[in-house]
Scaffold this motif. Sequence first.
Motif, mmCIF file in Angstrom:
data_model
loop_
_atom_site.group_PDB
_atom_site.id
_atom_site.type_symbol
_atom_site.label_atom_id
_atom_site.label_comp_id
_atom_site.label_asym_id
_atom_site.label_seq_id
_atom_site.Cartn_x
_atom_site.Cartn_y
_atom_site.Cartn_z
ATOM 1 N N THR A 1 33.502 22.696 81.537
ATOM 2 C CA THR A 1 33.599 22.382 80.116
ATOM 3 C C THR A 1 32.389 21.563 79.705
ATOM 4 O OG1 THR A 1 36.013 22.366 80.201
ATOM 5 C CG2 THR A 1 34.982 21.286 78.314
ATOM 6 N N LEU A 2 31.705 22.030 78.673
ATOM 7 C CA LEU A 2 30.518 21.370 78.153
ATOM 8 C C LEU A 2 30.831 20.798 76.781
ATOM 9 C CD1 LEU A 2 28.363 24.377 79.170
ATOM 10 C CD2 LEU A 2 27.862 22.104 80.039
ATOM 11 N N ASN A 3 30.668 19.488 76.622
ATOM 12 C CA ASN A 3 30.867 18.832 75.327
ATOM 13 C C ASN A 3 29.543 18.841 74.571
ATOM 14 O OD1 ASN A 3 32.684 16.918 77.454
ATOM 15 N ND2 ASN A 3 33.740 17.766 75.684
ATOM 16 N N LEU A 4 29.506 19.615 73.508
ATOM 17 C CA LEU A 4 28.249 19.876 72.811
ATOM 18 C C LEU A 4 27.819 18.716 71.915
ATOM 19 C CD1 LEU A 4 29.004 23.576 71.785
ATOM 20 C CD2 LEU A 4 27.733 22.775 73.795
ATOM 21 N N GLN A 5 26.490 18.567 71.801
ATOM 22 C CA GLN A 5 25.958 17.557 70.880
ATOM 23 C C GLN A 5 26.276 17.922 69.438
ATOM 24 O OE1 GLN A 5 24.497 14.721 71.338
ATOM 25 N NE2 GLN A 5 23.301 14.682 73.231
ATOM 26 N N GLU A 6 26.123 19.198 69.122
ATOM 27 C CA GLU A 6 26.397 19.691 67.775
ATOM 28 C C GLU A 6 27.403 20.837 67.854
ATOM 29 O OE1 GLU A 6 25.252 18.320 65.107
ATOM 30 O OE2 GLU A 6 23.825 16.943 66.082
ATOM 31 N N PRO A 7 28.394 20.850 66.957
ATOM 32 C CA PRO A 7 29.387 21.938 67.004
ATOM 33 C C PRO A 7 28.771 23.292 66.693
ATOM 34 C CG PRO A 7 29.637 20.655 65.000
ATOM 35 C CD PRO A 7 28.638 19.921 65.838
ATOM 36 N N PRO B 1 26.419 32.270 70.738
ATOM 37 C CA PRO B 1 25.220 33.105 70.556
ATOM 38 C C PRO B 1 25.271 34.373 71.406
ATOM 39 C CG PRO B 1 24.626 30.798 70.882
ATOM 40 C CD PRO B 1 26.097 30.908 71.166
ATOM 41 N N LEU B 2 24.652 35.417 70.910
ATOM 42 C CA LEU B 2 24.635 36.693 71.631
ATOM 43 C C LEU B 2 24.026 36.545 73.025
ATOM 44 C CD1 LEU B 2 23.481 39.113 68.761
ATOM 45 C CD2 LEU B 2 25.779 38.885 69.738
ATOM 46 N N GLU B 3 23.035 35.634 73.149
ATOM 47 C CA GLU B 3 22.360 35.450 74.437
ATOM 48 C C GLU B 3 23.280 34.886 75.519
ATOM 49 O OE1 GLU B 3 19.304 34.883 71.137
ATOM 50 O OE2 GLU B 3 21.424 34.394 71.550
ATOM 51 N N LEU B 4 24.464 34.347 75.130
ATOM 52 C CA LEU B 4 25.382 33.757 76.095
ATOM 53 C C LEU B 4 26.617 34.610 76.362
ATOM 54 C CD1 LEU B 4 25.355 29.999 74.940
ATOM 55 C CD2 LEU B 4 23.963 31.085 76.727
ATOM 56 N N LEU B 5 26.662 35.791 75.792
ATOM 57 C CA LEU B 5 27.873 36.614 75.913
ATOM 58 C C LEU B 5 28.154 37.054 77.345
ATOM 59 C CD1 LEU B 5 27.750 38.873 72.708
ATOM 60 C CD2 LEU B 5 29.034 36.760 73.116
ATOM 61 N N ASP B 6 27.090 37.156 78.180
ATOM 62 C CA ASP B 6 27.299 37.610 79.566
ATOM 63 C C ASP B 6 28.203 36.663 80.359
ATOM 64 O OD1 ASP B 6 25.764 39.818 79.147
ATOM 65 O OD2 ASP B 6 23.948 39.021 80.120
ATOM 66 N N LEU C 1 23.184 27.027 82.276
ATOM 67 C CA LEU C 1 22.585 25.788 81.786
ATOM 68 C C LEU C 1 21.128 25.986 81.388
ATOM 69 C CD1 LEU C 1 24.127 23.206 84.295
ATOM 70 C CD2 LEU C 1 24.945 23.848 82.025
ATOM 71 N N LYS C 2 20.408 26.810 82.163
ATOM 72 C CA LYS C 2 19.014 27.086 81.821
ATOM 73 C C LYS C 2 18.916 27.837 80.504
ATOM 74 C CE LYS C 2 14.709 29.095 83.583
ATOM 75 N NZ LYS C 2 14.374 29.723 82.290
ATOM 76 N N LYS C 3 19.781 28.833 80.327
ATOM 77 C CA LYS C 3 19.757 29.624 79.089
ATOM 78 C C LYS C 3 20.079 28.735 77.889
ATOM 79 C CE LYS C 3 19.161 33.416 78.549
ATOM 80 N NZ LYS C 3 17.939 34.168 78.103
ATOM 81 N N MET C 4 21.051 27.836 78.051
ATOM 82 C CA MET C 4 21.393 26.921 76.971
ATOM 83 C C MET C 4 20.209 26.027 76.624
ATOM 84 S SD MET C 4 25.329 25.848 77.925
ATOM 85 C CE MET C 4 25.365 24.603 76.642
ATOM 86 N N SER C 5 19.486 25.584 77.663
ATOM 87 C CA SER C 5 18.300 24.757 77.429
ATOM 88 C C SER C 5 17.231 25.533 76.683
ATOM 89 C CB SER C 5 17.750 24.257 78.768
ATOM 90 O OG SER C 5 16.574 23.507 78.583
ATOM 91 N N ASP C 6 17.044 26.795 77.084
ATOM 92 C CA ASP C 6 16.055 27.647 76.412
ATOM 93 C C ASP C 6 16.403 27.831 74.945
ATOM 94 O OD1 ASP C 6 14.769 27.896 78.836
ATOM 95 O OD2 ASP C 6 15.593 29.900 79.275
#
Length: 308
Positions: A231-237, A242-247, A276-281
């Motif tokens: 579980t990742l608590n996001l800085q911003e809701p 995103p489509l890039e994270l659907l996998d 985590l890398k994709k989220m950073s990108d």
Amino acid sequence: MESIISIKNLSKAYSSGLRALKHIDLEIRKGEIFALLGPNGAGKTTLISIVCGIVTATEGAVTVDSHDIVQDYRAARSKIGLVPQELTTDTFETVWATVSFSRGLFGRAPNPGYIEKILRDLSLWDKRNDAIMTLSGGMKRRVIIAKALSHEPEILFLDEPTAGVDVELRRDMWALVRALRDSGVTIILTTHYITEAEEMADRIGVISNGEMIVVEETAELMTKMGNKQLTLNLQEPMTSIPLELLDWRLELNADGHELQYTFDVNDERTGVPSLLKKMSDLGIAFKDLHTRQSSLEEIFVSLVRDRE
């Protein structure tokens, strides 16, 4: 490890056509705590009742410490203490008298010191001269446990022992169960409190529709069948993933403030680093993260659901 109970090809069918048990094979190891889990009607109580000589099997064989439960019933039954689900202690007898009498039923010589120890361990000593019918439900449950232990059995069956009992009794009983196991007594319990099985049991068997669907070391079952959740608590809701994270098949929770990723703990490629890398990108920042492994209850529900 040596088996103290051996169950081979055990089945039970009733005249109504109900098949309560279907070809059960099970070995209970000496000195272990074995938890038998299953939904209502799965066959747990039927299995226990056959081993304890209360119900007759349709086919199969059971031995208790090498004694056949049919051909050598008395020797087999003397090894066993049974704590049933139902309270059957509404009598005028005192606590001391009924527990002492239970010991005598198994041909044991009187041992007041041992009876006193049981009553003290179960917080019954102050009630020893009270008529059982005057006791509360929780105290009657304690008396049933004392009766089951009166003849110093090597095997103790606990059939839903904490169903409907108070927190104090549950705590006392599990302390007693641990002490009994440490002294070499084998414990077989059924419970609906799956967290208790997870905490107490060395091994777990899951029964569903009269069939034993899994028998496994508790820790190994958790490892093999469990998933982990990141579980990742996001800085911003976020309003959407995103489509890039659907996998990664993520879930968006807490009004968009949390991303949740469920993965197999046995999969060497969980995808967490790449996620985590994709989220950073993508510039998606998070304040905190934590993981949680599936509970035994979730594993149990999954196993039973898969068999339905």
